[in-house]
Design an enzyme around this catalytic site. Sequence first.
Site, mmCIF file in Angstrom:
data_model
loop_
_atom_site.group_PDB
_atom_site.id
_atom_site.type_symbol
_atom_site.label_atom_id
_atom_site.label_comp_id
_atom_site.label_asym_id
_atom_site.label_seq_id
_atom_site.Cartn_x
_atom_site.Cartn_y
_atom_site.Cartn_z
ATOM 1 N N SER A 58 0.821 -1.202 0.000
ATOM 2 C CA SER A 58 0.000 0.000 0.000
ATOM 3 C C SER A 58 0.860 1.259 0.000
ATOM 4 O O SER A 58 1.730 1.404 -0.850
ATOM 5 C CB SER A 58 -0.966 -0.049 1.195
ATOM 6 O OG SER A 58 -1.936 0.961 1.095
ATOM 7 N N ASP B 226 -8.359 -4.649 -6.847
ATOM 8 C CA ASP B 226 -8.084 -3.511 -5.970
ATOM 9 C C ASP B 226 -8.361 -2.201 -6.709
ATOM 10 O O ASP B 226 -7.720 -1.912 -7.719
ATOM 11 C CB ASP B 226 -6.615 -3.577 -5.525
ATOM 12 C CG ASP B 226 -6.171 -2.363 -4.739
ATOM 13 O OD1 ASP B 226 -7.021 -1.579 -4.282
ATOM 14 O OD2 ASP B 226 -4.941 -2.202 -4.574
ATOM 15 N N HIS C 244 -6.914 -5.247 -1.958
ATOM 16 C CA HIS C 244 -5.906 -4.385 -1.326
ATOM 17 C C HIS C 244 -5.767 -4.790 0.138
ATOM 18 O O HIS C 244 -6.618 -4.481 0.957
ATOM 19 C CB HIS C 244 -6.372 -2.922 -1.414
ATOM 20 C CG HIS C 244 -5.321 -1.917 -1.080
ATOM 21 N ND1 HIS C 244 -4.498 -1.383 -2.029
ATOM 22 C CD2 HIS C 244 -4.947 -1.344 0.087
ATOM 23 C CE1 HIS C 244 -3.688 -0.508 -1.476
ATOM 24 N NE2 HIS C 244 -3.937 -0.482 -0.182
#
Length: 468
Positions: A184, A392, A445
Amino acid sequence: MACSTQATSNCFLCSLVFLLFCFPWQFVLAQKRIYNLPGFDGPLPFALETGYVEVDEEKGVELFYYFIESERNPEDPLLLWLTGGPGCSSFNGLIFEIGPLGFDLQNYVDGLPSIYYKPDSWTQVSNVIFVDSPVGAGYSYSRTAEGYQTSDTEAARQLLRFLYKWFEEHPKFKSNHLYISGSSYSGIIVPILTLEIVIAKESHGAPFNLKGYLAGNPITDANFDQEAKVPFVHGMALISDELYESTKKSCSGKYVNPSNIHCAKNLDAVDEVIKDVNKDHILEPSCPSPIQKPGQIHSKAIGNIFYKEEVPLGSYGQLQARTCRREGDPILMFWANNDTVKDTLGVRKGTIVYWERCAHLSYTFDVQSAVPYHLTLTSKGYPSLIFSGDHDMNAPYIGTQGWIRSLNFSIVDDWRPWYVDGQVAGFTRRYSNNLTFVTVKGAGHTAAEYKPKECLAMIKRWLSGAPL
């Protein structure tokens, strides 16, 4: 005049008490071996160490870490793992992504939740240091207010200092192959830190056996990440062809800062259509974020069930129909704020008022694009693994593909599927300068949370130099 033996002993004890009272931090062990964890049945089946490393003596910044030795061989590669946010604890990585522990939330009733062993952990093939970074994340803290003022570049510098000191205390791991890794928002920090290590090695021979870096679902550059959202949601059949074509035409393919009123209206229309889609994983339910207070679970965000009253911890059990991935966050925070848990982990008393999964920091975003760092590192030949969950929406794989293409590297192994247990696990492409891009089919994600078995197979092959 010399003291007697008894007097000498008394003098020493008095001095020691004075020092402990006035300078308590110097006398707290920086490392602690953990054999048992509250909620885990029996001794841990792997070697876990926790501790602090002071990375700024003047400001008193202490970074907390969890270190898990490889369950296969301590001579395996060593990964430094960073979690995103910025401000999310590395405990996220340990529990939800690549670590060997998980919370049994489905069977939770009350009290401390049960913890179970996860076999699809990256600690099967590597040693992993999970660091609470930047300061203010997890159990990391500062003894001064100014120490909490941090940024992208400052976080990277402090992590470099962390590694210097950590290896001083763990010399047997100096020869292990070192990889900088994370997911991330750490997609910004990972290449910055990796380049800091390279510069330190080249300038004064810093003792790091750096072999490469990897980033999962990485935030990299808004001009790629955010621009990719519209084509991503169109490709996933979340918006109509007509809306996509109208938006693309009015915005001239640029969606971050609308240049005219027609573009802005179309982007508003796109946002309206997809507002109830889960951005972490477009196939999963969209649920409100849990809102918590110290010692309580806020009941307005437990699954898809809404309550008017706050439910004290201990009354949470019996709530069924848990359909949301993040509905267990209050339970996690209850565990992490428990005094017995903190004592077990060696958390210093009085340093953290309330542990949060993702804290709000006083943070300066002083690196707008990590692409130049990737270009420098890969041009120097350091291997890199960039992987994305293909469902994602927060960091769409289309954007990641875009910035990789901007590096203008030649394709060595073109787009093809990769397999786990005879099934397609995703798709991959390998570029010159040892850059490998991977999609993880069906993951969100971040990828390892949704597809742990596939991601373990991916990292095992990549670390060994085998093709995916």
